[in-house]
Design a protein around this motif. Structure first.
Motif, PDB file in Angstrom:
ATOM      1  N   LEU A  85       0.777  -1.170  -0.035  1.00  0.00           N
ATOM      2  CA  LEU A  85       0.043  -0.119   0.040  1.00  0.00           C
ATOM      3  C   LEU A  85       0.845   1.293  -0.073  1.00  0.00           C
ATOM      4  O   LEU A  85       0.278   2.415  -0.220  1.00  0.00           O
ATOM      5  CB  LEU A  85      -0.920   0.029   1.278  1.00  0.00           C
ATOM      6  N   PHE A  88       0.657   3.654  -3.078  1.00  0.00           N
ATOM      7  CA  PHE A  88      -0.564   2.882  -3.892  1.00  0.00           C
ATOM      8  C   PHE A  88      -0.916   3.577  -5.146  1.00  0.00           C
ATOM      9  O   PHE A  88      -1.061   3.048  -5.961  1.00  0.00           O
ATOM     10  CB  PHE A  88      -1.579   2.214  -3.039  1.00  0.00           C
ATOM     11  N   ARG A  93      -0.024  -0.047 -11.780  1.00  0.00           N
ATOM     12  CA  ARG A  93      -0.353  -1.542 -11.325  1.00  0.00           C
ATOM     13  C   ARG A  93      -0.436  -2.429 -12.523  1.00  0.00           C
ATOM     14  O   ARG A  93      -1.196  -2.046 -13.716  1.00  0.00           O
ATOM     15  CB  ARG A  93      -1.478  -1.884 -10.450  1.00  0.00           C
TER      16      ARG A  93
END
Length: 143
Positions: A85, A88, A93
């Protein structure tokens, strides 16, 4: 007459000091209330399977972490969650987010720690449902 005038001056001085003290007290209470107003709120988006937003593992590739209640393995998994996290929202991603499963013997304190990690990293979107917590990546929410 001199004593009466002196007594009136003392009463006026005490009243004046009381008014100043009350003003300072009210100002401090107002400032404390204003500072704590933003800290006293946790925004939680609850998910229902009939909702149009699909946040389950069949929809996409979520990193799945299961907390089992075993202290040694859960502490490693909590460290992994905290590391995952960090930054994040800034990371690009390959997966849609993180899916955390709290099994029957997992601790309520672990759930609170995960929410605290979200608060520290300024993640304002996480979806609890039953014993699951989905934290979708921000680019997943834009779709």
């Amino acid at each position: 007459m001199l004593k009466t005038a002196m007594a009136n001056k003392i009463v006026d001085l005490v009243f004046f000091i009381a008014i100043i003290a009350l003003s300072v007290f009210l100002y401090n209470e107002y400032k404390n209330q204003e500072e704590n107003l933003n800290k006293g709120m946790i925004v939680v988006n609850f998910w229902n399977p009939s909702n149009s937003l699909p946040f389950d593992s069949t929809y996409g590739d979520y990193k799945r972490i299961s907390l089992t209640g075993v202290k040694q393995s859960d502490s490693l998994k909590m460290a992994e969650i905290k590391d995952y996290l960090k930054g994040f929202n800034e990371k690009v991603r390959q997966i849609n987010g993180i899916h955390i499963v709290f099994t029957g013997k997992s601790k309520y304190g672990d759930f609170i720690k995960v929410l605290d990690y979200c608060l520290q990293e300024e993640i304002d979107r996480y979806i609890p449902y039953k014993n699951n917590l989905w934290i979708p990546a921000s680019e997943n929410l834009i779709k």
